[in-house]
Design a protein around this motif. Structure first.
Motif, PDB file in Angstrom:
ATOM      1  N   TYR A 158      47.083  21.360  40.685  1.00  0.00           N
ATOM      2  CA  TYR A 158      48.112  20.342  40.906  1.00  0.00           C
ATOM      3  C   TYR A 158      49.017  20.688  42.088  1.00  0.00           C
ATOM      4  O   TYR A 158      49.494  19.806  42.805  1.00  0.00           O
ATOM      5  N   GLU A 159      49.234  21.961  42.311  1.00  0.00           N
ATOM      6  CA  GLU A 159      50.125  22.404  43.391  1.00  0.00           C
ATOM      7  C   GLU A 159      49.612  21.920  44.743  1.00  0.00           C
ATOM      8  O   GLU A 159      48.421  21.994  45.049  1.00  0.00           O
ATOM      9  N   THR A 160      50.508  21.409  45.560  1.00  0.00           N
ATOM     10  CA  THR A 160      50.185  20.995  46.931  1.00  0.00           C
ATOM     11  C   THR A 160      51.172  21.709  47.859  1.00  0.00           C
ATOM     12  O   THR A 160      52.278  21.209  48.105  1.00  0.00           O
ATOM     13  N   PRO A 161      50.801  22.865  48.360  1.00  0.00           N
ATOM     14  CA  PRO A 161      51.779  23.717  49.066  1.00  0.00           C
ATOM     15  C   PRO A 161      52.517  23.012  50.188  1.00  0.00           C
ATOM     16  O   PRO A 161      53.749  23.117  50.295  1.00  0.00           O
ATOM     17  N   PHE A 162      51.805  22.284  51.045  1.00  0.00           N
ATOM     18  CA  PHE A 162      52.502  21.658  52.165  1.00  0.00           C
ATOM     19  C   PHE A 162      53.357  20.487  51.694  1.00  0.00           C
ATOM     20  O   PHE A 162      54.517  20.356  52.077  1.00  0.00           O
ATOM     21  N   MET A 173      43.085  26.020  49.510  1.00  0.00           N
ATOM     22  CA  MET A 173      42.855  25.289  48.271  1.00  0.00           C
ATOM     23  C   MET A 173      41.832  24.178  48.476  1.00  0.00           C
ATOM     24  O   MET A 173      41.018  23.885  47.589  1.00  0.00           O
ATOM     25  N   ALA A 174      41.839  23.574  49.649  1.00  0.00           N
ATOM     26  CA  ALA A 174      40.830  22.565  49.956  1.00  0.00           C
ATOM     27  C   ALA A 174      39.445  23.195  50.031  1.00  0.00           C
ATOM     28  O   ALA A 174      38.446  22.605  49.587  1.00  0.00           O
ATOM     29  N   ALA A 199      50.322  16.033  54.717  1.00  0.00           N
ATOM     30  CA  ALA A 199      50.667  15.979  53.294  1.00  0.00           C
ATOM     31  C   ALA A 199      49.647  15.145  52.525  1.00  0.00           C
ATOM     32  O   ALA A 199      49.278  15.482  51.390  1.00  0.00           O
ATOM     33  N   SER A 200      49.168  14.070  53.133  1.00  0.00           N
ATOM     34  CA  SER A 200      48.199  13.228  52.425  1.00  0.00           C
ATOM     35  C   SER A 200      46.871  13.949  52.231  1.00  0.00           C
ATOM     36  O   SER A 200      46.184  13.741  51.229  1.00  0.00           O
ATOM     37  N   ARG A 222      44.336  17.404  45.817  1.00  0.00           N
ATOM     38  CA  ARG A 222      44.834  17.529  44.444  1.00  0.00           C
ATOM     39  C   ARG A 222      44.225  16.448  43.543  1.00  0.00           C
ATOM     40  O   ARG A 222      43.726  16.731  42.452  1.00  0.00           O
ATOM     41  N   GLN A 223      44.265  15.220  44.021  1.00  0.00           N
ATOM     42  CA  GLN A 223      43.750  14.116  43.208  1.00  0.00           C
ATOM     43  C   GLN A 223      42.274  14.290  42.885  1.00  0.00           C
ATOM     44  O   GLN A 223      41.852  14.108  41.741  1.00  0.00           O
ATOM     45  N   MET A 224      41.490  14.670  43.888  1.00  0.00           N
ATOM     46  CA  MET A 224      40.050  14.771  43.659  1.00  0.00           C
ATOM     47  C   MET A 224      39.720  15.921  42.719  1.00  0.00           C
ATOM     48  O   MET A 224      38.781  15.823  41.920  1.00  0.00           O
ATOM     49  N   GLU A 225      40.473  17.005  42.761  1.00  0.00           N
ATOM     50  CA  GLU A 225      40.213  18.112  41.837  1.00  0.00           C
ATOM     51  C   GLU A 225      40.555  17.738  40.404  1.00  0.00           C
ATOM     52  O   GLU A 225      39.905  18.200  39.463  1.00  0.00           O
ATOM     53  N   LEU A 226      41.569  16.906  40.215  1.00  0.00           N
ATOM     54  CA  LEU A 226      42.042  16.612  38.863  1.00  0.00           C
ATOM     55  C   LEU A 226      41.496  15.310  38.286  1.00  0.00           C
ATOM     56  O   LEU A 226      41.417  15.171  37.067  1.00  0.00           O
TER      57      LEU A 226
END
Length: 913
Positions: free
Chosen positions: A282-286, A357-358, A608-609, A615-619
């Motif tokens: 869920y974390e999005t560092p940037f 993370m990507a 950021a997008s 994040r969205q695709m992983e979850l």
């Protein structure tokens, strides 16, 4: 077999039908309450649903039991109310945030049905993200409710997320639940469960076997963890064991297990581990740091007046611009790379972490974020991997960015041709035999060492997906250090579908990595070597499915994806993915390529997008992609089976788009009677080319429309947008943004258009019908042949092979910068015809790219032939880049071309070769 069990066997077809089945049950219950329905039929539908509902947390056993009891007690009104409540809960997702939805005794009235609209964009949501955890255990099913209650008691107010358990008791049921339930984002395995489902589902084998899961004595938790990771690699897997957990944790097969726990002695730790695992995705560092930056008071003395929004919101003249986009857009603007931000050119902080993370999410070793689109990603890769004089085997129909990349790098393209679909004025993909023949020809000339790169588009604009693993393995058998660049601009989402992932660069590379580690790989190579002999001829190599020597292979794979084309990223958001064992040898070049092409002022919101899209695709990417596939199948079926629409339009299927010789499984299409997902999975594994189901070529020429005309009609009159056309078709793309309402709108529009055609033909008489038939014939029958690449002029082939077509495209491109060496010849007229017949040869000075088909039909240095000129003359498109109708073809003057003399083979010699 009972209806209940048959439904389990078809679970792949029920992914999108679940809500429909509940609406059907609700309608039947309402009818029964009005004494107009059949109780036995209602019970049968509920029985069929219950088997599938075991793989979901909601409505859960209590609500289902209450519904069954209401029906058994002849409480028709109560059954109807409860069925509607469950159906509405699923439709609105209210169960995710409203605890009363789970309460059997809650009697919410129809007026209290929660709002199905999303919260306002300016409204801070108090909801905690919801997900489900699959628990696979060996306990009797009677104990599951108590175990679920124990898990729920672990919840705390400070938890960032909330989850519900889903209980199953076998290997097969775990596979079913993982595929069927997209809400599952973590799995907890307790050892000791059996392989077989407690349901009688023999046809389940036809689904599991193509996925590589066959029944065996090994039904261990570690085997299941591997199977689940192959299906959905984004899942966190936890293992509970009452034996030597230290030994299990050290087992190489446990690499996909996030953590191993000893039995159930630490349930709170397990609960916290599950939440931590989800937060790690869920974390999005940037994006997280950008939000913090926007909330800080900042004094800006850098060259970005729009930052913080003062120049916008204090203005009487452009305040509407700020009001339209909102304050946060401007508060988050900055050209700084410090103070919590980072540099895209040399990331060391949160952008670096976001890219790492990507890489994890997409199965890569490294990821570069690109804010100039995949055109830039492609040019960066080509520049970093190729030097002047290197040879690259390139699909001639690839995106123009690859061709321009060759110009920039000085590499020499060896163009290979895709199979043509002349009827629809488009190309497919490049046959493997064509690629192998190119490599073998270079080898025969002693020039294979100059070949550095194979550059292909996967999937193509029209949906052709390569058998990526097979292509790479067979090429590596000829040249073990060949580098692969796969342009997957249109299929970045495919990573999150178990049916499409093997057809992606990173998915196939991961499979090859595993194969190289397996001792069986060397045995397979040695067996083939013995079969082919020490010096096999080209014919034998072309006929064989070549196996590379695992001791020599250097696996070097690059993939570009237009994140914005298939995921929730802002336009121009792209990623460049790397899985290269020798990346350290080109890392410096990549850094230079980034400096060359990346903006020094990248858009913060765009970065950021990219972070958020990952994040969205992983979850939830698995469920979103499955929905996109199912939307596409509904469009295909709705078009081709509608009595009126199918008279004038057709959605092309696999047998229309891929010649039979490339469909080794015999797969014909997604909507043919009797076709199952097992058939589609078999085709995905076996066929040379596979059709991405989300890309639908809709033939409109049979309705009298050319592609451009029909695209304009849909956009201007009906508000339906497309971005790809051919002479007689348009491309429809389903994506993670589409809904069933979009399908309904499209079908309603097509019906209206067809009705208009019917009325026009009926009222216009014989003359109108004759004109319509002539128009259809011109679009569907009188189509121009598609031109293949001819050849480079000898002046640009001074260091090329005698029988290979590569050429120095860079020299030709920059030669045309001198206007004095260029000339123009009208496309239509005697001069062009005379030059074709008697010479001197016409040599293109630039790229000529018609839209459609959207790829260069002329490149700098190419000799123009009758085939190319005929195609240009028959084109009726408005947009042709590189061609000015008033001036004609831009050519390099024949007297300005200095041809290097060298011996040339006779035609007979070439034929014999």
């Amino acid at each position: 077999m009972s209806n209940r069990n048959a439904q389990i066997d078809q679970f792949l077809l029920l992914h999108s039908a679940r809500a429909d089945k509940w609406r059907e049950l609700t309608t039947m219950a309402d009818a029964w309450a009005k004494q107009q329905g059949d109780r036995l039929k209602l019970e049968a539908v509920l029985s069929a649903l219950e088997a599938v509902e075991e793989y979901h947390a909601y409505p859960g056993p209590q609500l289902l039991a209450a519904l069954r009891e209401s029906i058994a007690a002849n409480d028709a009104g109560g059954a109807a109310r409860l069925a509607r409540r469950i159906s509405n809960g699923l439709l609105t997702d209210a169960y995710r945030s409203r605890s009363a939805e789970w309460d059997v005794h809650d009697e919410m009235s129809a007026s209290e049905v929660p709002d199905i609209l999303p919260p306002s964009t300016n409204e801070a949501s108090e909801r905690r993200p919801y997900f489900e955890v699959l628990f696979v255990n060996s306990q009797p099913a009677a104990r599951w409710p108590a175990f679920a209650r124990e898990i729920r008691r672990l919840r705390r107010r400070e938890d960032a997320f909330i989850y519900e358990p889903v209980m199953v008791g076998s290997f097969e049921d775990a596979i079913c639940a993982t595929i069927l339930n997209p809400n599952i984002v973590a799995v907890v395995l307790a050892e000791g469960f059996p392989y077989r489902s407690r349901h009688d589902a023999p046809i389940l084998r036809s689904v599991l076997d193509p996925l590589g899961e066959v029944e065996s004595a090994d039904a261990s938790a570690l085997r299941l963890s591997g199977a689940l990771r192959r299906l959905r690699p984004e899942l966190d897997v936890y293992l509970l064991s009452d034996r030597e957990v230290e030994k299990i944790a050290g087992d190489p097969n446990a690499k996909g297990v996030r953590r191993v726990f000893y039995a159930v002695e630490e349930m709170l730790e397990l609960h916290l581990a599950v939440l931590e695992g989800v937060y790690a995705r869920y974390e999005t560092p940037f994006f997280d740091n950008l939000k913090k930056y926007a909330r800080r008071p900042i004094g800006t003395f850098h060259a970005l007046p729009i930052a913080r929004g003062k120049s916008v919101f204090k203005s009487d003249w452009i305040r509407d611009f700020g009001e339209f986009y909102g304050l946060n857009l401007f508060l988050a603007e900055s050209s700084a790379t410090t103070g919590g931000l980072d540099s895209l050119l040399e990331p060391t902080g949160n952008i670096k972490r976001s890219q790492e993370m990507a890489a994890r999410a997409f199965g890569a070793d490294h990821v570069f974020f690109v804010t100039n689109g995949t055109s830039t990603s492609n040019k960066m890769a080509v520049q970093a991997l190729l030097a002047p004089g290197d040879i690259a085997v390139v699909d001639r129909n690839c995106h123009k960015s690859h061709h321009y990349g060759m110009v920039l790098s000085g590499a020499q393209p060896y163009y290979v041709e895709a199979f043509p679909m002349t009827e629809y004025s488009m190309y497919g993909a490049v046959p493997l035999a064509t690629i192998k023949r190119a490599l073998l020809t270079l080898k025969a000339e002693g020039r294979l060492q100059r070949l550095k790169l194979l550059d292909l588009t996967n999937c193509t604009f029209d949906g052709h997906m390569y058998n990526v693993r097979r292509v790479m393995e067979e090429c590596l058998a000829i040249k073990p250090d060949l580098i692969f660049l796969w342009d997957e601009a249109w299929s970045g989402f495919a990573r999150f579908s178990p049916f499409l992932r093997p057809r992606t660069a990173m998915g196939a590379a991961e499979e090859i990595e595993d194969w190289l580690r397996d001792p069986a790989s060397l045995k397979a190579f040695e067996a083939q070597k013995a079969q082919l002999g020490d010096n096999p001829g080209d014919d034998a190599l072309l006929a064989a499915r070549l196996i590379p020597d695992p001791r020599l292979v250097r696996l070097r794979v690059y993939q570009t994806n237009s994140t914005h084309k298939s995921m929730s990223a802002i336009r121009q958001g792209s990623m460049l993915l790397v899985k290269d064992v020798d990346f350290h040898t080109v890392a410096a070049q990549f850094r230079e390529a980034v400096f060359t092409h990346a903006s020094t002022s990248p858009n913060q919101q765009l970065i950021a997008s990219l972070d958020v899209a990952r994040r969205q695709m992983e979850l939830e990417g698995y469920g979103l992609v499955m929905n996109a596939i199912e939307i596409a199948l509904k469009i295909r079926r709705s078009v081709n089976e509608h009595k009126l629409i199918s008279k004038y339009f057709k959605a092309l299927d696999a047998d229309d788009m891929i010649p039979k010789s490339y469909r080794q499984s015999g797969f014909e299409g997604y909507i043919r009677d009797g076709t199952t997902w097992a058939d589609a999975a078999k085709a995905m594994h076996e066929d040379e080319f596979y059709l991405d189901p989300t890309r639908i070529t809709l033939v409109c020429g049979t309705a009298g429309f050319d592609g451009t005309q029909f695209k304009g009609l849909l956009a201007e009159k009906y508000g339906i947008q497309l971005n790809k056309t051919s002479r007689n078709s348009v491309l429809l793309q389903s994506n993670i943004n589409n809904t069933r309402s979009d399908v309904a709108h499209l079908i309603r529009v097509l019906v209206e258009i067809c009705q208009s055609i019917e009325e026009r033909l009926s009222d216009g008489g014989e003359g109108e019908r004759t004109a319509f038939a002539a128009r259809v014939k011109s679009l569907m029958t009188d189509v121009p042949d598609l031109p293949n690449f001819s050849h480079f002029h000898e002046a640009f082939r001074h260091d090329a092979g005698r029988d290979t077509p590569e050429g120095n495209i860079r020299t030709a491109f920059f030669k045309a910068y001198d206007a004095s060496v260029c000339e123009y010849v009208p496309l239509f007229g005697a001069e062009c015809d005379k030059r074709l017949k008697d010479g001197p040869e016409m040599v293109s000075a630039n790229f000529v790219i018609p839209y459609p088909p959207g790829f260069p039909i002329m490149v700098p240095g190419q000799v123009l032939t009758q085939e190319t000129i005929d195609f240009m003359r028959k084109l009726d498109v408005k947009e042709i880049h590189g061609f000015e109708k008033a001036r004609g073809l831009k050519l390099i003057r024949s007297d300005a071309i200095a041809v290097a003399e060298r011996p040339r083979k006779s035609k007979d010699e070439k034929r014999s070769h």
